[in-house]
Scaffold this active site. Structure first.
Site, PDB file in Angstrom:
ATOM      1  CD  GLU A   1       0.839   0.475   3.004  1.00 48.05           C
ATOM      2  OE1 GLU A   1       0.717   1.724   2.900  1.00 48.05           O
ATOM      3  OE2 GLU A   1       1.853  -0.064   3.479  1.00 48.05           O
TER       4      GLU A   1
ATOM      5  CD  GLU B   1       7.624   1.774  -1.176  1.00 49.54           C
ATOM      6  OE1 GLU B   1       8.332   0.971  -1.842  1.00 49.54           O
ATOM      7  OE2 GLU B   1       7.973   2.939  -0.925  1.00 49.54           O
TER       8      GLU B   1
END
Length: 344
Positions: free
Chosen positions: A168, A310
């Site tokens: 994310e 991420e």
């Protein structure tokens, strides 16, 4: 809306067959440690003693959060779209780690406050230009929540492989994740709130105060979907939908850090059997993640002090998934190698 049904992977006969296969490899019993547990889990998910890691992919969902207006982040909201541009330019840590491990990477605009325009490398599933400020009102409407969940489910269904990693990007999303954790676990709020992108002790105190006031304001939000709609982000909701569908399709879920685990927390409250399909990549250095993992009964593979997000932890854990599959499939047995077994 219809939440996908997820079947538990428990199979007593197959579990014993897998354990026998693992024990008969040319090694002392248990000497490959967590890899042995991982191999058995993969076998149960796939219903076979010959497991396959097929076209692994990582989905990175990006979204903005209205609660950033309350000063809960050390970075401006523009960093969300700037980092998405970095992903698209192959310049971020997740690009490096996914590339080195031969893993497909899909960047999803779930709700970034920016117009990217048509981009071949960007999956556009924008629900809105960021959520609303949950300090004032619910972050998303029931209709927006349903849209995000359905988009996530469709994305997971469209992936060709059988391993899905989650990541994310979203300035403010540790605030959303901490609120979700507090509401769904009853862990005391100070233990849920951390530095995020690097807040000072004063910044952490402000972040905690903002969440505490919002929790009081929205005390009626108690069910998993109500909590998600009230405090979550579009990227968190879309991840939860993707996780539910991926598990329903018997895919392996690689779970990253604090924010990804908050999405799983919602999904697990809806379908507890989803945990059977989860491989927890690592324990994040973000405050609260260890307790969140404990609440889910999870054992992370790695503890590297990561707190980047991420999907970086998912990518770094992928070689361990390959190792578990490969030793189960390729390692000789005592009989095939003509090696004497222990007398014990």
């Amino acid at each position: 809306m219809q939440i996908p049904s997820i079947a538990p992977i428990a199979d007593v006969a197959l579990q014993q067959t897998l354990q026998d296969a693992i024990n008969n490899k040319t090694k002392p019993r248990g000497s490959l440690g967590r890899l042995e547990d991982l191999a058995a889990q993969l076998g149960l998910i796939q219903g076979s003693t010959q497991v396959v890691i097929n076209e692994p992919a990582i989905l990175v969902f990006a979204g903005d959060h209205g609660v950033v207006a309350e000063g809960v982040s050390g970075y401006p909201q523009d960093v969300t779209w700037q980092m998405v541009e970095n992903f698209l330019a192959n310049g971020a840590a997740i690009n490096v780690f996914a590339r080195q491990n031969g893993c497909a990477l899909h960047v999803v605009d779930a709700g970034v406050n920016h117009d990217f325009g048509p981009r071949p490398a960007l999956v556009d599933r924008k629900v809105a230009r960021g959520t609303r400020n949950f300090a004032v009102e619910p972050a998303m409407s029931p209709q927006e929540l349903e849209t995000a969940l359905k988009h996530g489910m469709a994305l997971a269904a469209d992936l060709p492989g059988n391993v899905v990693g989650f990541g994310e990007m979203g300035i403010g999303n540790t605030t959303a994740a901490a609120a979700i954790m507090h509401k769904l676990t009853d862990v005391a709020l100070p233990q849920c709130v951390g530095a995020g992108t690097g807040l000072s002790s004063e910044g952490i105190a402000r972040k905690q105060a903002v969440i505490a006031a919002a929790v009081d304001k929205h005390a009626g939000a108690t069910s998993p979907l109500e909590v998600l709609a009230t405090f979550g982000g579009f990227e968190i909701a879309m991840m939860a939908g993707a996780m539910l569908k991926a598990a329903a399709l018997r895919k392996v879920l690689l779970i990253d850090g604090f924010i990804v685990t908050s999405a799983l927390l919602v999904a697990a409250r809806l379908q507890p059997a989803i945990l059977d399909y989860c491989v927890f990549a690592h324990c994040s250095d973000e405050n609260g993640h260890r307790l969140m993992l404990e609440n889910l009964g999870a054992r992370p593979l790695l503890n590297l002090g990561l707190r980047l997000g991420e999907g970086t932890g998912s990518a770094l854990a992928l070689p361990l998934l390959h190792a578990a599959a490969n030793f189960l499939n390729e390692m000789a047995t005592f009989a095939s190698a003509s090696v004497s077994t222990s007398d014990q």
